[in-house]
Design an enzyme around this catalytic site. Sequence first.
Site, PDB file in Angstrom:
ATOM      1  N   CYS A  19       0.877  -1.173   0.000  1.00  0.00           N
ATOM      2  CA  CYS A  19       0.000   0.000   0.000  1.00  0.00           C
ATOM      3  C   CYS A  19       0.908   1.215   0.000  1.00  0.00           C
ATOM      4  CB  CYS A  19      -0.891  -0.017   1.238  1.00  0.00           C
ATOM      5  SG  CYS A  19      -1.784   1.520   1.522  1.00  0.00           S
ATOM      6  N   CYS A 138      -1.270   3.860  -6.299  1.00  0.00           N
ATOM      7  CA  CYS A 138      -2.193   3.257  -5.335  1.00  0.00           C
ATOM      8  C   CYS A 138      -2.585   1.898  -5.896  1.00  0.00           C
ATOM      9  CB  CYS A 138      -3.437   4.125  -5.137  1.00  0.00           C
ATOM     10  SG  CYS A 138      -4.718   3.354  -4.106  1.00  0.00           S
TER      11      CYS A 138
END
Length: 230
Positions: A19, A138
Amino acid sequence: MQCVEWFFEQGCPLVILACNTASAKALRTIQQNDLARIAPENRVLGVIRPTTEIIGNFTRSRNIGILATNGTVQSGSYLIEIEKFFPDITVHQEACPMWVPIVENNEHQQPGADYFVKKHVDHILKAGAGIDTLLLACTHYPLLRDKIRQFLPEGITLVSQGEIVANSLADYLNRHSELENRCSKSGERMFYTTDSTEDFDNHASIFFGEPVRSNHMNLDNSIQLADHIY
């Protein structure tokens, strides 16, 4: 940090913070402060460093754009890391706060997503004249790849991180045989979530491209995090 410790307890010698926001806000603290205390022989890696090490290979104009969450943009991590490897590159950032909810609610292929995708694509291209490379910073954003391309001019390269991070990990393990030898080679995949397994399975199946069946796990609430500022 609780998740990392849980993985260590399961016998995982290497944890990837897959992440960008977590890599931006927690990775350095874990690497520099926590590992020596809890498991000095283990490693925790992120996804920002592998990307910034080679992002310069994609751009000719030396102008790139970063499409990311608010947290990643505000951290300035990409600006700092790209400056280390490619000081000649100009970096423009755009926070896209609606993109993750769009993906997680399985609306990324629907017409309703067009407005929010076009809005941020237009904004970053207007702010960064000469941009020829856009990074999807992302893990959710690659599912919007086709939508994004609809609003991109010809000649702009759209970069996803999945293959970059996987190749970087393979290289890391080749260079660190002591860690590679501790990793299992069974190829078994196990999914765990701290949330509802039903909700996780529905969302994860979108990303994974096939049905996912997860297990629920509880984190130890007794772990003290007061000394950690992420």
